[in-house]
Design a protein around this motif. Sequence first.
Motif, short mmCIF file in Angstrom:
data_model
loop_
_atom_site.label_atom_id
_atom_site.label_comp_id
_atom_site.label_asym_id
_atom_site.label_seq_id
_atom_site.Cartn_x
_atom_site.Cartn_y
_atom_site.Cartn_z
N GLU A 2 28.65 -48.41 -29.19
CA GLU A 2 29.44 -47.90 -30.31
C GLU A 2 28.60 -47.19 -31.38
O GLU A 2 28.96 -46.12 -31.86
N GLU A 3 27.45 -47.78 -31.72
CA GLU A 3 26.67 -47.16 -32.80
C GLU A 3 26.17 -45.76 -32.42
O GLU A 3 26.18 -44.84 -33.24
N LEU A 4 25.76 -45.63 -31.16
CA LEU A 4 25.30 -44.31 -30.71
C LEU A 4 26.45 -43.30 -30.71
O LEU A 4 26.28 -42.14 -31.11
N LYS A 5 27.64 -43.75 -30.29
CA LYS A 5 28.83 -42.88 -30.36
C LYS A 5 29.05 -42.37 -31.78
O LYS A 5 29.28 -41.19 -32.01
N GLN A 6 29.01 -43.31 -32.74
CA GLN A 6 29.28 -42.94 -34.13
C GLN A 6 28.25 -41.95 -34.66
O GLN A 6 28.57 -41.02 -35.39
N ARG A 7 26.98 -42.16 -34.28
CA ARG A 7 25.93 -41.24 -34.72
C ARG A 7 26.16 -39.85 -34.15
O ARG A 7 25.96 -38.84 -34.83
N ILE A 8 26.58 -39.80 -32.88
CA ILE A 8 26.85 -38.49 -32.25
C ILE A 8 28.00 -37.79 -32.96
O ILE A 8 27.93 -36.60 -33.28
N LEU A 9 29.06 -38.55 -33.22
CA LEU A 9 30.24 -37.94 -33.85
C LEU A 9 29.92 -37.48 -35.28
O LEU A 9 30.41 -36.46 -35.74
N LYS A 10 29.05 -38.24 -35.96
CA LYS A 10 28.75 -37.94 -37.35
C LYS A 10 27.66 -36.87 -37.49
O LYS A 10 27.75 -35.99 -38.34
N GLU A 11 26.62 -36.96 -36.65
CA GLU A 11 25.43 -36.13 -36.87
C GLU A 11 25.15 -35.12 -35.77
O GLU A 11 24.31 -34.24 -35.93
N GLY A 12 25.81 -35.27 -34.63
CA GLY A 12 25.57 -34.33 -33.53
C GLY A 12 26.09 -32.95 -33.87
O GLY A 12 27.06 -32.80 -34.62
N LYS A 13 25.41 -31.93 -33.34
CA LYS A 13 25.88 -30.56 -33.57
C LYS A 13 26.15 -29.92 -32.22
O LYS A 13 25.31 -30.00 -31.31
N VAL A 14 27.29 -29.26 -32.11
CA VAL A 14 27.62 -28.60 -30.85
C VAL A 14 27.28 -27.12 -30.96
O VAL A 14 27.66 -26.45 -31.91
N ILE A 15 26.51 -26.66 -29.99
CA ILE A 15 26.24 -25.23 -29.87
C ILE A 15 27.10 -24.72 -28.73
O ILE A 15 27.02 -25.21 -27.61
N ILE A 16 27.96 -23.78 -29.05
CA ILE A 16 28.89 -23.27 -28.04
C ILE A 16 28.11 -22.40 -27.08
O ILE A 16 27.32 -21.58 -27.51
N PRO A 17 28.28 -22.51 -25.74
CA PRO A 17 29.13 -23.49 -25.11
C PRO A 17 28.36 -24.71 -24.60
O PRO A 17 27.33 -24.59 -23.97
N GLU A 18 28.85 -25.85 -24.94
CA GLU A 18 28.50 -27.09 -24.23
C GLU A 18 27.08 -27.61 -24.36
O GLU A 18 26.51 -28.16 -23.43
N ILE A 19 26.47 -27.37 -25.54
CA ILE A 19 25.20 -28.03 -25.80
C ILE A 19 25.38 -28.93 -27.02
O ILE A 19 25.86 -28.50 -28.06
N LEU A 20 25.01 -30.20 -26.85
CA LEU A 20 25.07 -31.16 -27.96
C LEU A 20 23.65 -31.37 -28.47
O LEU A 20 22.77 -31.78 -27.70
N LYS A 21 23.43 -31.09 -29.74
CA LYS A 21 22.11 -31.33 -30.33
C LYS A 21 22.13 -32.64 -31.12
O LYS A 21 22.99 -32.83 -32.00
N VAL A 22 21.22 -33.51 -30.80
CA VAL A 22 21.10 -34.79 -31.51
C VAL A 22 19.68 -34.94 -32.04
O VAL A 22 19.11 -36.02 -32.08
N ASP A 23 19.14 -33.80 -32.48
CA ASP A 23 17.79 -33.73 -33.04
C ASP A 23 17.60 -34.61 -34.25
O ASP A 23 16.48 -34.97 -34.59
N ASN A 24 18.68 -34.95 -34.90
CA ASN A 24 18.59 -35.70 -36.16
C ASN A 24 18.15 -37.14 -35.98
O ASN A 24 17.61 -37.75 -36.89
N PHE A 25 18.36 -37.69 -34.77
CA PHE A 25 18.00 -39.10 -34.58
C PHE A 25 17.44 -39.42 -33.20
O PHE A 25 16.86 -40.47 -33.00
N LEU A 26 17.59 -38.51 -32.22
CA LEU A 26 17.21 -38.90 -30.85
C LEU A 26 16.05 -38.13 -30.25
O LEU A 26 15.26 -38.71 -29.51
N ASN A 27 15.93 -36.82 -30.51
CA ASN A 27 14.86 -36.13 -29.80
C ASN A 27 14.10 -35.04 -30.55
O ASN A 27 13.51 -34.16 -29.92
N HIS A 28 14.08 -35.15 -31.87
CA HIS A 28 13.13 -34.33 -32.64
C HIS A 28 12.70 -35.19 -33.84
O HIS A 28 11.54 -35.52 -33.99
N GLN A 29 13.71 -35.58 -34.63
CA GLN A 29 13.51 -36.70 -35.55
C GLN A 29 14.04 -37.94 -34.83
O GLN A 29 15.10 -37.89 -34.19
#
Lengths: 190, 190
Positions: A2-29
Motif C-alpha cells: 500500500e505505501e508504495l502504491k500511495q507514493r506512486i500515485l502521489k509522486e510518480g510522473k507519467v511521461i506519455i506514452p507509458e513511462i512512469l518516473k519514480v525518481d523522487n524516491f526509488l531510482n535517482h533520489q
Amino acid sequence: MEELKQRILKEGKVIIPEILKVDNFLNHQLDPALFQKIGAEFKKRFQDEKIDKILTIEASGIALALATAYNMDHIPVVFAKKGIHSNIGKDLYISKIHSYTKQEDYLAFVSKSYLHKGEKVLIIDDFLANGQAVLGLLDILKQAGCSCVGVGIAIEKGFQKGRSYIESKNCKVESLVIIDRFEGDKVILR
Amino acid sequence: MEELKQRILKEGKVIIPEILKVDNFLNHQLDPALFQKIGAEFKKRFQDEKIDKILTIEASGIALALATAYNMDHIPVVFAKKGIHSNIGKDLYISKIHSYTKQEDYLAFVSKSYLHKGEKVLIIDDFLANGQAVLGLLDILKQAGCSCVGVGIAIEKGFQKGRSYIESKNCKVESLVIIDRFEGDKVILR
C-alpha cells in the motif's frame, strides 16, 4: 504494498506514452525509510524459500537488493555489471540484454567467483516491463548452475510481457505494485 | 576501520600495477553485514555535522550511501547518473568527469529536483584515487548552491592526488582505509 502504491500515485510522473518516473524516491533520489519497508516486504513474500544469495543488476537494483539482504540475515548481494572494460577480469558469465528504454543491446556480466553451482538465488529489480534484464540474469544463473527461487520486483507493468516470459521458465514473480494501464498522463494501478 | 583493513588484506586482489580489486565484498559482491558497519562508521566520522542529504555516483557508491543513510535518520540519498539517454528529463546539473580506469570522459548528472540551494550534503564513494568523480560531484553541488559537509570514502589511494584536490576546495575527507603503496602484488595499508 500500500505505501508504495500511495507514493506512486502521489509522486510518480507519467511521461506519455507509458513511462512512469519514480525518481523522487526509488531510482535517482532514494528514500531509505521506504527502502527498509520494501526490504521487509520482499522478506515476507519469500519467507518460505531457502535463499543463498540475491542477484540484481546495476544501477537501480542495487539499493533494493541491499535493503532486502538487510532483512535476510545479511546474505550476500551480487550485482551484474554492464559493459566491458579493462579492469573486469576474465572469468565471467555474460549475457546480452536488449534495453527498450535506450533502444540498444548491452552486455551484463557476473564474475564466476560469485555464483556457484547449486546456489539458490533471489533476483531483485526495480521495474519489470518486457523482462529483458531479468531474462539476462536468469541466463547468467543457468550458466552458473544456480536455481532461481523467485523474482522480486518493486513495480511491474502488468500489461507487458515480462511476467509471462519469466513464469514460462518456472520462476515465481512477486511484484509489490502492478501497473494495470496508463490513461493519458494518469497511472492506473491494480 | 580495522575490519575493512582485514578484509582488504585477506580478500583484496592486486592487479599489477596499482589496482586493488575488492569485488568480493565491496563492489560486485556485497557483504551486507560489512556495509552496516561501514554505514555506522561514516555516521561516527560525521556526527558533528548537520547533514540534509547524501550524494553519491552510480554504481558502486549506491550501496554505501544507502547503508550510511540507514544510520543517519534515513536522510535522502541522491545518486548521480552516468550518460545521457532519452528518458532522463531536461532540468539537470551536469558535470564532465574523466575516468582514469576506463581512459575516457563521461557525463554525470543530477536532476535539479533533488538538490536545493542551501542544503548541506555529504558525499560518499567507494574509492578515492585521482578524485575526478568527487570533483564532478562537488561541481554539481556548486551549480546547485549546496555546500559539502564532507567526503566519506571507503578506500583511499593515499599516494594519489584526490585528497589534496578535494581539501583545496575546503572540503573534509574521511577515508576508512588508506592505501600507502603497492609493493608488487602486495598492498601496504597505512
